[in-house]
Design a protein around this motif. Structure first.
Motif, PDB file in Angstrom:
ATOM      1  N   UNK A 216       0.796  -1.220   0.000  1.00  0.00           N
ATOM      2  CA  UNK A 216       0.000   0.000   0.000  1.00  0.00           C
ATOM      3  C   UNK A 216       0.825   1.264   0.000  1.00  0.00           C
ATOM      4  N   UNK A 217       2.135   1.143   0.193  1.00  0.00           N
ATOM      5  CA  UNK A 217       3.016   2.293   0.115  1.00  0.00           C
ATOM      6  C   UNK A 217       3.065   3.124   1.384  1.00  0.00           C
ATOM      7  N   UNK A 218       3.954   4.106   1.374  1.00  0.00           N
ATOM      8  CA  UNK A 218       4.181   4.941   2.551  1.00  0.00           C
ATOM      9  C   UNK A 218       2.983   5.824   2.881  1.00  0.00           C
ATOM     10  N   UNK A 219       2.163   6.099   1.890  1.00  0.00           N
ATOM     11  CA  UNK A 219       0.958   6.889   2.151  1.00  0.00           C
ATOM     12  C   UNK A 219       0.070   6.185   3.174  1.00  0.00           C
ATOM     13  N   UNK A 220       0.093   4.865   3.131  1.00  0.00           N
ATOM     14  CA  UNK A 220      -0.726   4.095   4.061  1.00  0.00           C
ATOM     15  C   UNK A 220      -0.296   4.346   5.504  1.00  0.00           C
ATOM     16  N   UNK A 221       1.009   4.433   5.734  1.00  0.00           N
ATOM     17  CA  UNK A 221       1.505   4.704   7.078  1.00  0.00           C
ATOM     18  C   UNK A 221       1.011   6.056   7.566  1.00  0.00           C
ATOM     19  N   UNK A 222       1.178   7.086   6.713  1.00  0.00           N
ATOM     20  CA  UNK A 222       0.779   8.440   7.098  1.00  0.00           C
ATOM     21  C   UNK A 222      -0.718   8.521   7.371  1.00  0.00           C
ATOM     22  N   UNK A 223      -1.520   7.873   6.530  1.00  0.00           N
ATOM     23  CA  UNK A 223      -2.971   7.939   6.708  1.00  0.00           C
ATOM     24  C   UNK A 223      -3.417   7.242   7.990  1.00  0.00           C
ATOM     25  N   UNK A 224      -2.811   6.103   8.299  1.00  0.00           N
ATOM     26  CA  UNK A 224      -3.189   5.380   9.506  1.00  0.00           C
ATOM     27  C   UNK A 224      -2.824   6.187  10.746  1.00  0.00           C
ATOM     28  N   UNK A 225      -1.640   6.812  10.736  1.00  0.00           N
ATOM     29  CA  UNK A 225      -1.268   7.646  11.884  1.00  0.00           C
ATOM     30  C   UNK A 225      -2.216   8.837  12.003  1.00  0.00           C
ATOM     31  N   UNK A 226      -2.511   9.484  10.873  1.00  0.00           N
ATOM     32  CA  UNK A 226      -3.428  10.618  10.905  1.00  0.00           C
ATOM     33  C   UNK A 226      -4.791  10.243  11.450  1.00  0.00           C
ATOM     34  N   UNK A 227      -5.301   9.103  11.021  1.00  0.00           N
ATOM     35  CA  UNK A 227      -6.612   8.644  11.509  1.00  0.00           C
ATOM     36  C   UNK A 227      -6.571   8.322  13.000  1.00  0.00           C
ATOM     37  N   UNK A 228      -5.449   7.754  13.448  1.00  0.00           N
ATOM     38  CA  UNK A 228      -5.357   7.436  14.873  1.00  0.00           C
ATOM     39  C   UNK A 228      -5.296   8.713  15.708  1.00  0.00           C
ATOM     40  N   UNK A 229      -4.612   9.726  15.212  1.00  0.00           N
ATOM     41  CA  UNK A 229      -4.553  11.004  15.935  1.00  0.00           C
ATOM     42  C   UNK A 229      -5.959  11.573  16.124  1.00  0.00           C
ATOM     43  N   UNK A 230      -6.739  11.593  15.054  1.00  0.00           N
ATOM     44  CA  UNK A 230      -8.094  12.153  15.163  1.00  0.00           C
ATOM     45  C   UNK A 230      -8.989  11.277  16.032  1.00  0.00           C
ATOM     46  N   UNK A 231      -8.777   9.964  16.006  1.00  0.00           N
ATOM     47  CA  UNK A 231      -9.589   9.085  16.857  1.00  0.00           C
ATOM     48  C   UNK A 231      -9.306   9.314  18.334  1.00  0.00           C
ATOM     49  N   UNK A 232      -8.127   9.861  18.634  1.00  0.00           N
ATOM     50  CA  UNK A 232      -7.767  10.169  20.018  1.00  0.00           C
ATOM     51  C   UNK A 232      -8.155  11.591  20.406  1.00  0.00           C
ATOM     52  N   UNK A 233      -8.887  12.256  19.535  1.00  0.00           N
ATOM     53  CA  UNK A 233      -9.352  13.604  19.835  1.00  0.00           C
ATOM     54  C   UNK A 233      -8.471  14.709  19.296  1.00  0.00           C
ATOM     55  N   UNK A 234      -7.406  14.347  18.585  1.00  0.00           N
ATOM     56  CA  UNK A 234      -6.540  15.365  18.005  1.00  0.00           C
ATOM     57  C   UNK A 234      -7.121  15.954  16.738  1.00  0.00           C
ATOM     58  N   UNK A 235      -6.519  17.043  16.296  1.00  0.00           N
ATOM     59  CA  UNK A 235      -6.961  17.727  15.082  1.00  0.00           C
ATOM     60  C   UNK A 235      -5.829  17.707  14.062  1.00  0.00           C
ATOM     61  N   UNK A 236      -6.154  17.295  12.838  1.00  0.00           N
ATOM     62  CA  UNK A 236      -5.189  17.282  11.733  1.00  0.00           C
ATOM     63  C   UNK A 236      -5.677  18.290  10.704  1.00  0.00           C
ATOM     64  N   UNK A 237      -4.890  19.353  10.498  1.00  0.00           N
ATOM     65  CA  UNK A 237      -5.316  20.448   9.625  1.00  0.00           C
ATOM     66  C   UNK A 237      -4.352  20.582   8.449  1.00  0.00           C
ATOM     67  N   UNK A 238      -4.874  20.289   7.262  1.00  0.00           N
ATOM     68  CA  UNK A 238      -4.099  20.381   6.032  1.00  0.00           C
ATOM     69  C   UNK A 238      -4.329  21.719   5.349  1.00  0.00           C
ATOM     70  N   UNK A 239      -3.448  22.029   4.392  1.00  0.00           N
ATOM     71  CA  UNK A 239      -3.543  23.272   3.597  1.00  0.00           C
ATOM     72  C   UNK A 239      -3.602  24.504   4.506  1.00  0.00           C
ATOM     73  N   UNK A 240      -2.798  24.478   5.544  1.00  0.00           N
ATOM     74  CA  UNK A 240      -2.785  25.593   6.497  1.00  0.00           C
ATOM     75  C   UNK A 240      -1.355  26.100   6.638  1.00  0.00           C
ATOM     76  N   UNK A 241      -1.118  27.273   6.110  1.00  0.00           N
ATOM     77  CA  UNK A 241       0.227  27.832   6.036  1.00  0.00           C
ATOM     78  C   UNK A 241       0.583  28.607   7.307  1.00  0.00           C
ATOM     79  N   UNK A 242       1.821  28.419   7.774  1.00  0.00           N
ATOM     80  CA  UNK A 242       2.306  29.186   8.918  1.00  0.00           C
ATOM     81  C   UNK A 242       2.559  30.640   8.524  1.00  0.00           C
ATOM     82  N   UNK A 243       2.084  31.545   9.351  1.00  0.00           N
ATOM     83  CA  UNK A 243       2.313  32.975   9.134  1.00  0.00           C
ATOM     84  C   UNK A 243       3.270  33.524  10.183  1.00  0.00           C
ATOM     85  N   UNK A 244       3.044  33.163  11.450  1.00  0.00           N
ATOM     86  CA  UNK A 244       3.932  33.639  12.513  1.00  0.00           C
ATOM     87  C   UNK A 244       3.919  32.654  13.678  1.00  0.00           C
ATOM     88  N   UNK A 245       5.090  32.486  14.283  1.00  0.00           N
ATOM     89  CA  UNK A 245       5.218  31.721  15.514  1.00  0.00           C
ATOM     90  C   UNK A 245       5.889  32.624  16.536  1.00  0.00           C
TER      91      UNK A 245
END
Length: 453
Positions: A216-245
């Motif tokens: 299934x390739x490396x994408x499978x690893x990333x997707x499974x981790x991302x899904x597990x993060x959200x299942x634990x109540x975390x938030x995964x936000x894509x297409x979000x550019x850093x402006x200032x830290x």
């Protein structure tokens, strides 16, 4: 405070949540590559309220993919080695270890019109570009490189070390092109410790080199981790550019993105420092200790080819001569199974180059044509009708440009006490830059984050 058992658990099993009736600490993870994914996953498992922020539309960083014929393919080639313990431990924890398959792979070296296999002692003895005595010295260098201590190797260059072991002629013909292929005109500054690490990561057993890939390739690893993060109540936000830290008035990390701003208890930066440095606010800059963050990076250009026929039996063919605009031909279909790639042969032509190099900005169509023409010179029986599709991908920050004494300049895991942490490829040294190296570094950084609970 995290329990004493939390740190050992990072390498394999998950840390135990330590919420004791208190509000979980909020943590922002900047960057959705493998280091960011591991940091976010482990912190979510430990009970933190995690927000993962990624500027692109994909998780996985350099493990990002492109679609072709209903399948996904990595933009940049990837494989695993049996020595990649931290990565394999992570896959075990994700229930994916049994999905990794292993195959023997071979290496070839192109010189003139000939591709010389270089996998066994007998192959090296037949390596015509070197005289017989130099072939022996190169072989002994490989053996010594695996056996000697790494002590002092950070303070001398790979040029000095390899020349001493192999001799000037063997260095110029054999080792120098490999260093140049990775670091370009910066190769002379690379510490011997970096090369020693490669010797010891890529060592094969008596049966030869073995590499691994995951179904299934490396994408499978990333997707499974991302899904597990959200299942634990975390938030995964894509297409979000850093402006200032920055740091807010209470000294908490303030993250401003293209979608808004928020303060967190902690922040973990996993992107290259060049990208984050331009976003740093005045409060955070004042809070940072004196750091040598002027660590430059080598970029890479890959031309991904889908072919209707194989090229060679080798996984990797080095092409160090100036005749070729690329430095390597990586035929990943000699590793991957047909269920992952379909009835085609997948080849990556790769060239490491600095992002300021004019070739890094060359028109993609012109580049792909030029590289295809050069490939046909190496494989004269290759025809245009053998090409199914070609794509060009670039990444500006891939391999830190190491210099001697780098261990003394290696960025720390904790940048602002208890608040701002770092886990990126500038820290993996002397471990080889790879997904395994990034997982290893994430584990080190998490030890600092979790102790500040």
């Amino acid at each position: 405070m995290a329990s004493s058992s939390a740190t050992p658990a990072l390498a394999g099993s998950s840390p135990q949540p330590d919420n004791k009736g208190v509000q979980p600490r909020t943590v922002a993870i900047i960057g959705g590559g493998i280091a960011g994914l591991v940091c976010a996953l482990r912190l979510a498992e430990a009970g933190r309220q995690v927000t993962l922020i990624e500027a692109t539309d994909q998780l996985g960083g350099l493990g990002g993919t492109s679609d072709h014929d209903g399948r996904t393919f990595e933009k940049f080639y990837h494989c695993m080695l049996p020595t990649d313990g931290p990565l394999l431990d992570l896959l075990s924890d994700l229930g994916l270890r049994d999905e990794v398959y292993w195959k023997p792979t071979t290496f070839g070296y192109a010189s003139g019109a000939t591709i010389f296999p270089l996998n066994k002692a007998l192959d090296l003895l037949k390596f015509a570009p070197l005289g017989f005595a130099d072939r022996i010295r190169v072989g002994l260098t490989g053996l010594q490189g695996r056996r000697i201590s790494s002590e002092g190797l950070d303070d001398i260059t790979a040029v000095e070390w390899l020349t001493k072991l192999s001799g000037r002629k063997a260095f110029e013909v054999f080792w120098k092109p490999m260093l140049q292929a990775k670091f370009g005109d910066r190769y002379e500054a690379v510490p011997a410790l970096w090369f020693w690490s490669r010797f010891n990561r890529e060592k094969g057993d008596k049966k030869g080199e073995v590499k691994g890939y995951i179904r299934g390739g490396y994408r499978r690893i990333a997707e499974i981790i991302g899904n597990r993060i959200t299942s634990l109540g975390g938030s995964v936000r894509l297409r979000e550019r850093m402006v200032m830290l920055d740091l807010d008035r209470a000294g908490r990390p303030l993250v401003v993105t293209s979608r808004g701003e928020a303060s967190y208890d902690q922040v973990v930066i996993t992107t290259p420092w060049q990208g984050i440095d331009r976003t740093l606010g005045a409060n955070l800059r004042r809070a940072l200790p004196p750091l040598d963050m002027n660590i430059d990076y080598q970029g890479v250009t890959n031309c991904l080819l889908f072919l209707r026929r194989p090229l060679s039996p080798h996984y990797w063919v080095a092409t160090p001569e100036s005749t070729y605009p690329f430095d390597g031909v990586i035929e990943t279909s000699n590793l991957t199974e047909e269920t992952d790639r379909g009835a085609r042969h997948v080849v990556y032509l790769t060239k490491y180059m600095h992002r300021d190099d004019p070739r890094f900005r060359e028109d993609e169509d012109l580049l792909s044509i030029e590289w295809w023409v050069a490939l046909k010179k190496l494989f004269p029986d290759l025809r245009d009708q053998d090409l199914e599709r070609r794509q060009v991908f670039r990444a500006p920050f891939v391999e830190p440009l190491y210099t001697t004494g780098y261990n003394g300049r290696r960025p720390p895991e904790e940048l602002v006490a208890g608040r701002v942490f770092l886990s990126n490829t500038a820290q993996v040294y002397p471990t080889v830059t790879s997904w395994n190296g990034s997982v290893t570094q994430a584990i080190k950084t998490l030890e600092h984050v979790l102790v500040n609970c």
